[in-house]
Design a protein around this motif. Structure first.
Motif, PDB file in Angstrom:
ATOM      1  N   PRO A   4       0.798  -1.225   0.000  1.00 17.94           N
ATOM      2  CA  PRO A   4       0.000   0.000   0.000  1.00 17.94           C
ATOM      3  C   PRO A   4       0.832   1.277   0.000  1.00 17.94           C
ATOM      4  N   ARG A   5       1.934   1.292   0.697  1.00 19.59           N
ATOM      5  CA  ARG A   5       2.755   2.511   0.739  1.00 19.59           C
ATOM      6  C   ARG A   5       3.462   2.761  -0.594  1.00 19.59           C
ATOM      7  N   ARG A   6       3.762   1.691  -1.331  1.00 18.54           N
ATOM      8  CA  ARG A   6       4.367   1.847  -2.648  1.00 18.54           C
ATOM      9  C   ARG A   6       3.341   2.257  -3.700  1.00 18.54           C
ATOM     10  N   ASN A   7       2.104   1.836  -3.503  1.00 25.87           N
ATOM     11  CA  ASN A   7       1.089   2.004  -4.540  1.00 25.87           C
ATOM     12  C   ASN A   7       0.166   3.198  -4.333  1.00 25.87           C
ATOM     13  N   VAL A   8      -0.069   3.561  -3.075  1.00 27.38           N
ATOM     14  CA  VAL A   8      -1.129   4.528  -2.749  1.00 27.38           C
ATOM     15  C   VAL A   8      -0.514   5.814  -2.215  1.00 27.38           C
ATOM     16  N   PRO A   9      -0.596   6.909  -2.959  1.00 29.02           N
ATOM     17  CA  PRO A   9      -0.045   8.180  -2.471  1.00 29.02           C
ATOM     18  C   PRO A   9      -0.669   8.586  -1.138  1.00 29.02           C
ATOM     19  N   GLY A  10       0.183   8.901  -0.164  1.00 28.75           N
ATOM     20  CA  GLY A  10      -0.309   9.365   1.128  1.00 28.75           C
ATOM     21  C   GLY A  10      -1.006   8.288   1.931  1.00 28.75           C
ATOM     22  N   TYR A  11      -0.572   7.030   1.794  1.00 28.34           N
ATOM     23  CA  TYR A  11      -1.291   5.933   2.449  1.00 28.34           C
ATOM     24  C   TYR A  11      -1.377   6.115   3.970  1.00 28.34           C
ATOM     25  N   ASP A  12      -0.275   6.480   4.600  1.00 25.38           N
ATOM     26  CA  ASP A  12      -0.316   6.645   6.061  1.00 25.38           C
ATOM     27  C   ASP A  12      -1.258   7.775   6.466  1.00 25.38           C
ATOM     28  N   SER A  13      -1.275   8.834   5.672  1.00 23.76           N
ATOM     29  CA  SER A  13      -2.212   9.927   5.954  1.00 23.76           C
ATOM     30  C   SER A  13      -3.650   9.488   5.711  1.00 23.76           C
ATOM     31  N   LEU A  14      -3.856   8.618   4.716  1.00 19.33           N
ATOM     32  CA  LEU A  14      -5.195   8.081   4.473  1.00 19.33           C
ATOM     33  C   LEU A  14      -5.695   7.319   5.693  1.00 19.33           C
ATOM     34  N   LEU A  15      -4.824   6.520   6.312  1.00 20.64           N
ATOM     35  CA  LEU A  15      -5.222   5.806   7.522  1.00 20.64           C
ATOM     36  C   LEU A  15      -5.599   6.783   8.634  1.00 20.64           C
ATOM     37  N   ARG A  16      -4.786   7.810   8.818  1.00 21.48           N
ATOM     38  CA  ARG A  16      -5.080   8.778   9.881  1.00 21.48           C
ATOM     39  C   ARG A  16      -6.377   9.521   9.609  1.00 21.48           C
ATOM     40  N   MET A  17      -6.583   9.952   8.351  1.00 17.80           N
ATOM     41  CA  MET A  17      -7.819  10.653   8.014  1.00 17.80           C
ATOM     42  C   MET A  17      -9.031   9.754   8.229  1.00 17.80           C
ATOM     43  N   SER A  18      -8.882   8.476   7.896  1.00 17.33           N
ATOM     44  CA  SER A  18     -10.007   7.551   8.033  1.00 17.33           C
ATOM     45  C   SER A  18     -10.444   7.440   9.484  1.00 17.33           C
ATOM     46  N   ARG A  19      -9.479   7.302  10.391  1.00 16.71           N
ATOM     47  CA  ARG A  19      -9.885   7.158  11.800  1.00 16.71           C
ATOM     48  C   ARG A  19     -10.352   8.487  12.385  1.00 16.71           C
ATOM     49  N   ILE A  20      -9.868   9.604  11.879  1.00 17.77           N
ATOM     50  CA  ILE A  20     -10.393  10.902  12.323  1.00 17.77           C
ATOM     51  C   ILE A  20     -11.860  11.025  11.935  1.00 17.77           C
ATOM     52  N   LEU A  21     -12.191  10.628  10.700  1.00 17.10           N
ATOM     53  CA  LEU A  21     -13.584  10.689  10.251  1.00 17.10           C
ATOM     54  C   LEU A  21     -14.469   9.753  11.068  1.00 17.10           C
ATOM     55  N   LEU A  22     -13.979   8.553  11.361  1.00 17.10           N
ATOM     56  CA  LEU A  22     -14.745   7.634  12.203  1.00 17.10           C
ATOM     57  C   LEU A  22     -14.959   8.224  13.593  1.00 17.10           C
ATOM     58  N   ALA A  23     -13.898   8.804  14.155  1.00 16.47           N
ATOM     59  CA  ALA A  23     -13.942   9.288  15.536  1.00 16.47           C
ATOM     60  C   ALA A  23     -14.918  10.448  15.723  1.00 16.47           C
ATOM     61  N   GLU A  24     -15.356  11.067  14.620  1.00 14.75           N
ATOM     62  CA  GLU A  24     -16.376  12.106  14.748  1.00 14.75           C
ATOM     63  C   GLU A  24     -17.690  11.535  15.274  1.00 14.75           C
ATOM     64  N   HIS A  25     -17.900  10.230  15.094  1.00 13.62           N
ATOM     65  CA  HIS A  25     -19.173   9.609  15.505  1.00 13.62           C
ATOM     66  C   HIS A  25     -18.999   8.368  16.371  1.00 13.62           C
ATOM     67  N   VAL A  26     -17.875   7.659  16.230  1.00 16.93           N
ATOM     68  CA  VAL A  26     -17.672   6.438  17.003  1.00 16.93           C
ATOM     69  C   VAL A  26     -17.275   6.809  18.432  1.00 16.93           C
ATOM     70  N   PRO A  27     -17.996   6.337  19.442  1.00 12.54           N
ATOM     71  CA  PRO A  27     -17.680   6.692  20.827  1.00 12.54           C
ATOM     72  C   PRO A  27     -16.382   6.023  21.294  1.00 12.54           C
ATOM     73  N   ASP A  28     -15.940   6.411  22.479  1.00 16.42           N
ATOM     74  CA  ASP A  28     -14.664   5.917  23.008  1.00 16.42           C
ATOM     75  C   ASP A  28     -14.625   4.396  23.114  1.00 16.42           C
ATOM     76  N   HIS A  29     -15.762   3.783  23.350  1.00 14.49           N
ATOM     77  CA  HIS A  29     -15.810   2.321  23.461  1.00 14.49           C
ATOM     78  C   HIS A  29     -16.708   1.741  22.365  1.00 14.49           C
ATOM     79  N   GLY A  30     -16.587   2.325  21.175  1.00 16.06           N
ATOM     80  CA  GLY A  30     -17.425   1.922  20.055  1.00 16.06           C
ATOM     81  C   GLY A  30     -16.938   0.658  19.374  1.00 16.06           C
ATOM     82  N   ARG A  31     -17.757   0.219  18.429  1.00 15.26           N
ATOM     83  CA  ARG A  31     -17.499  -1.016  17.687  1.00 15.26           C
ATOM     84  C   ARG A  31     -17.434  -0.688  16.200  1.00 15.26           C
ATOM     85  N   VAL A  32     -16.359  -1.139  15.536  1.00 10.98           N
ATOM     86  CA  VAL A  32     -16.094  -0.779  14.144  1.00 10.98           C
ATOM     87  C   VAL A  32     -15.995  -2.040  13.289  1.00 10.98           C
TER      88      VAL A  32
END
Length: 240
Positions: free
Chosen positions: A23-51
């Motif tokens: 993924p890091r070789r193929n996908v530009p900004g892969y690590d940032s994509l992971l961080r953005m994804s969990r930031i978007l989830l965390a807008e609604h997923v509670p501290d003890h949520g299920r994903v």
């Protein structure tokens, strides 16, 4: 259970062992994509949520989310048993307790009913035939609480044809060539990058961004917003 469209890279032992670098070789900004994804989830997923994590093989996003949100619990599903085994190894190495992650062999229909507080489907939909995407997205939505977020990212490029395209003729080829150029810049031999580009063009159902957004809406998601673009890859967040 291996999908007839599951690439051999997810079942060949040597390829599976090398997966984490891909993924890091193929996908530009892969690590940032992971961080953005969990930031978007965390807008609604509670501290003890299920994903719910669809396409969880390899365990990269599971590890990222588990480290950042120690109260979250996860159900991951993937049709490749070797890739699930790799995910289990990665989580064990990261000292993620077994009781926080349940891995399920199969497709989204094999996942628990939930309801989940959020879901991800990263770098997976482009392996799914067009006719199966709406049913798959609908199965994800069925497992989400009302208002829960889904984060998706996959290959999605304009075809330059009519209002659905984002440019003139040759636009699709241009973006796929940029996809290959990024691989070369990441250290992939040019002949391997060219072969990967041709394989994507010939074998994967890479849709336009407009088609991808329409699939999410047809599956019942609302508020579909694009949050990421990295050459031939796009990412969206949508609401169940």
């Amino acid at each position: 259970m291996t999908h007839p469209h599951t690439p051999s890279v997810f079942t060949d032992p040597a390829a599976v062992a090398r997966y984490a670098d891909g993924p890091r070789r193929n996908v530009p900004g892969y690590d940032s994509l992971l961080r953005m994804s969990r930031i978007l989830l965390a807008e609604h997923v509670p501290d003890h949520g299920r994903v719910l994590v669809v396409g969880a093989g390899g365990g990269l996003e599971l590890e990222d989310m588990a480290r950042a949100h120690p109260g979250w619990r996860f159900d991951g599903v993937d049709p490749s048993q070797p890739m699930l085994a790799l995910a289990a190894q990665r989580l064990q190495s990261a000292s993620v307790p077994d009781d926080r992650v349940a891995l399920h062999h199969g497709y989204v229909q094999s996942a628990p009913a939930g309801p989940f507080d959020g879901a991800t489907c990263l770098l997976t939909f482009h392996f799914v035939p067009r006719e199966e995407r709406v049913p798959m997205a609908a199965e994800i939505r069925r497992r989400l609480k009302p208002g829960a977020p889904l984060v998706v990212a996959h290959l999605s490029v304009a075809d330059g044809a009519g209002p659905g395209g984002e440019g003139g003729a040759g636009e699709r080829d241009l973006w796929l060539s940029r996809y290959a150029a990024f691989q070369v810049a990441s250290g992939v031999p040019p002949e391997h990058a060219a072969k990967a580009r041709d394989k994507v063009a010939a074998e994967l159902a890479v849709l336009t961004p407009q088609e991808d957004e329409a699939i999410l809406r047809e599956a019942g998601f609302t508020d579909v917003q694009r949050f990421y673009m990295g050459f031939a890859f796009r990412g969206w967040v949508a609401t169940a």
